[in-house]
Each structure stands twice: as C-alpha cells, then as structure tokens.
Design a protein around this motif. Sequence first.
Motif, PDB file in Angstrom:
ATOM      1  N   LEU A 254     -55.202  61.202  36.280  1.00  0.00           N
ATOM      2  CA  LEU A 254     -54.621  61.162  34.942  1.00  0.00           C
ATOM      3  C   LEU A 254     -53.275  61.866  34.918  1.00  0.00           C
ATOM      4  O   LEU A 254     -53.060  62.828  35.654  1.00  0.00           O
ATOM      5  CB  LEU A 254     -55.553  61.865  33.947  1.00  0.00           C
ATOM      6  CG  LEU A 254     -56.976  61.329  33.834  1.00  0.00           C
ATOM      7  CD1 LEU A 254     -57.808  62.242  32.943  1.00  0.00           C
ATOM      8  CD2 LEU A 254     -56.965  59.911  33.308  1.00  0.00           C
TER       9      LEU A 254
ATOM     10  N   SER B  41     -48.962  57.280  33.668  1.00  0.00           N
ATOM     11  CA  SER B  41     -50.251  56.743  33.236  1.00  0.00           C
ATOM     12  C   SER B  41     -51.340  57.068  34.244  1.00  0.00           C
ATOM     13  O   SER B  41     -51.059  57.473  35.367  1.00  0.00           O
ATOM     14  CB  SER B  41     -50.153  55.225  33.089  1.00  0.00           C
ATOM     15  OG  SER B  41     -49.211  54.893  32.110  1.00  0.00           O
ATOM     16  N   ALA B  42     -52.560  56.812  33.836  1.00  0.00           N
ATOM     17  CA  ALA B  42     -53.688  56.970  34.751  1.00  0.00           C
ATOM     18  C   ALA B  42     -53.585  55.931  35.859  1.00  0.00           C
ATOM     19  O   ALA B  42     -53.129  54.809  35.632  1.00  0.00           O
ATOM     20  CB  ALA B  42     -55.000  56.800  33.998  1.00  0.00           C
TER      21      ALA B  42
ATOM     22  N   VAL C  24     -62.319  62.411  39.262  1.00  0.00           N
ATOM     23  CA  VAL C  24     -61.358  62.351  38.165  1.00  0.00           C
ATOM     24  C   VAL C  24     -60.566  63.661  38.161  1.00  0.00           C
ATOM     25  O   VAL C  24     -61.153  64.745  38.102  1.00  0.00           O
ATOM     26  CB  VAL C  24     -62.058  62.154  36.804  1.00  0.00           C
ATOM     27  CG1 VAL C  24     -61.036  62.127  35.668  1.00  0.00           C
ATOM     28  CG2 VAL C  24     -62.885  60.870  36.817  1.00  0.00           C
TER      29      VAL C  24
ATOM     30  N   ASP D 258     -60.916  59.573  27.564  1.00  0.00           N
ATOM     31  CA  ASP D 258     -60.706  58.135  27.742  1.00  0.00           C
ATOM     32  C   ASP D 258     -61.346  57.608  29.025  1.00  0.00           C
ATOM     33  O   ASP D 258     -61.300  56.417  29.297  1.00  0.00           O
ATOM     34  CB  ASP D 258     -59.216  57.805  27.759  1.00  0.00           C
ATOM     35  CG  ASP D 258     -58.563  58.056  26.411  1.00  0.00           C
ATOM     36  OD1 ASP D 258     -59.273  57.985  25.383  1.00  0.00           O
ATOM     37  OD2 ASP D 258     -57.350  58.330  26.387  1.00  0.00           O
ATOM     38  N   VAL D 259     -61.922  58.487  29.816  1.00  0.00           N
ATOM     39  CA  VAL D 259     -62.519  58.114  31.103  1.00  0.00           C
ATOM     40  C   VAL D 259     -64.038  58.202  30.998  1.00  0.00           C
ATOM     41  O   VAL D 259     -64.573  59.183  30.477  1.00  0.00           O
ATOM     42  CB  VAL D 259     -62.021  59.056  32.224  1.00  0.00           C
ATOM     43  CG1 VAL D 259     -62.681  58.735  33.545  1.00  0.00           C
ATOM     44  CG2 VAL D 259     -60.508  58.980  32.347  1.00  0.00           C
TER      45      VAL D 259
ATOM     46  N   GLU E  61     -52.717  62.688  29.264  1.00  0.00           N
ATOM     47  CA  GLU E  61     -53.818  61.767  29.000  1.00  0.00           C
ATOM     48  C   GLU E  61     -55.126  62.523  28.783  1.00  0.00           C
ATOM     49  O   GLU E  61     -55.362  63.557  29.396  1.00  0.00           O
ATOM     50  CB  GLU E  61     -53.963  60.768  30.148  1.00  0.00           C
ATOM     51  CG  GLU E  61     -52.757  59.852  30.205  1.00  0.00           C
ATOM     52  CD  GLU E  61     -52.865  58.833  31.296  1.00  0.00           C
ATOM     53  OE1 GLU E  61     -52.684  57.661  30.992  1.00  0.00           O
ATOM     54  OE2 GLU E  61     -53.124  59.230  32.440  1.00  0.00           O
ATOM     55  N   SER E  62     -55.951  61.956  27.926  1.00  0.00           N
ATOM     56  CA  SER E  62     -57.216  62.602  27.588  1.00  0.00           C
ATOM     57  C   SER E  62     -58.314  62.208  28.566  1.00  0.00           C
ATOM     58  O   SER E  62     -58.496  61.031  28.881  1.00  0.00           O
ATOM     59  CB  SER E  62     -57.634  62.204  26.171  1.00  0.00           C
ATOM     60  OG  SER E  62     -58.917  62.699  25.893  1.00  0.00           O
ATOM     61  N   VAL E  63     -59.049  63.200  29.025  1.00  0.00           N
ATOM     62  CA  VAL E  63     -60.196  62.943  29.893  1.00  0.00           C
ATOM     63  C   VAL E  63     -61.282  62.206  29.108  1.00  0.00           C
ATOM     64  O   VAL E  63     -62.155  61.561  29.684  1.00  0.00           O
ATOM     65  CB  VAL E  63     -60.697  64.254  30.531  1.00  0.00           C
ATOM     66  CG1 VAL E  63     -61.412  65.127  29.518  1.00  0.00           C
ATOM     67  CG2 VAL E  63     -61.564  63.986  31.728  1.00  0.00           C
TER      68      VAL E  63
ATOM     69  N   ARG F 227     -56.425  65.528  37.102  1.00  0.00           N
ATOM     70  CA  ARG F 227     -55.189  65.437  36.323  1.00  0.00           C
ATOM     71  C   ARG F 227     -54.042  65.976  37.168  1.00  0.00           C
ATOM     72  O   ARG F 227     -54.143  67.049  37.754  1.00  0.00           O
ATOM     73  CB  ARG F 227     -55.323  66.251  35.037  1.00  0.00           C
ATOM     74  CG  ARG F 227     -54.092  66.208  34.153  1.00  0.00           C
ATOM     75  CD  ARG F 227     -54.241  67.063  32.904  1.00  0.00           C
ATOM     76  NE  ARG F 227     -55.478  66.828  32.186  1.00  0.00           N
ATOM     77  CZ  ARG F 227     -55.723  65.784  31.392  1.00  0.00           C
ATOM     78  NH1 ARG F 227     -54.812  64.854  31.236  1.00  0.00           N
ATOM     79  NH2 ARG F 227     -56.886  65.674  30.772  1.00  0.00           N
TER      80      ARG F 227
END
Length: 100
Positions: A51, A80-81, A72, A59-60, A55-57, A74
């Motif tokens: 990420l 973007s991811a 996962v 969203d995964v 970006e928000s975790v 960051r």
Amino acid sequence: MNLEKKIFLFESKPRMPSENLAINEICLSMVKDGGYDFIGRAYYHTNGVILGYKESVEDVNQEACERQGYEVVRRPSGGSAIIVNPSSTLCYSLFFLPKA
C-alpha cells in the motif's frame, strides 16, 4: 565519471515485501549519510500487497490475503496499492540525492 561511490544490486532470490522495504530504508540511509552517491537495486518480492502511505488497510481483505499467502505492508512513499509476486513482478529502486 567516478563509479567509486555508485553501486547497482540485483537480487534474484525473492524476499518478503517487508524485508525489501527495510533494505530500501538501509539503502536510503547509506546515501543520505554520504557512504554512496547512488544505489540502484533490482529485486523480487514474495507474494504481497504493498500500500501507499495514504491508502487505508481497511480497503484490503486481510483474511483473503493471509489465506492465499500475501503479506500486506505499507511503503513510506505515495502511489497506489500494488500486488506483487515473484513470477510476474521485478521491482527496482533508485537512491540518490538530487542536485540543487
């Protein structure tokens, strides 16, 4: 051109995304500290979702990632991811201080 303080690394063995991000931080520190003027690095990740810093975790789907063996993480930079795996993703990083 003086190549004394410039290096390029190619790593063929995939590492976890968290390991590669940590190595990138070390490379950045070595340039900031003056040990090198330039470091280029090409490498492979094991399965992962990387990420960008904004970006928000949330969203995964963490559970699905774990089930399928995707780490996962960051990164400290934008973008973007991205989904990475060793069979389809060759990554690279360049470390240098811009000239004023």
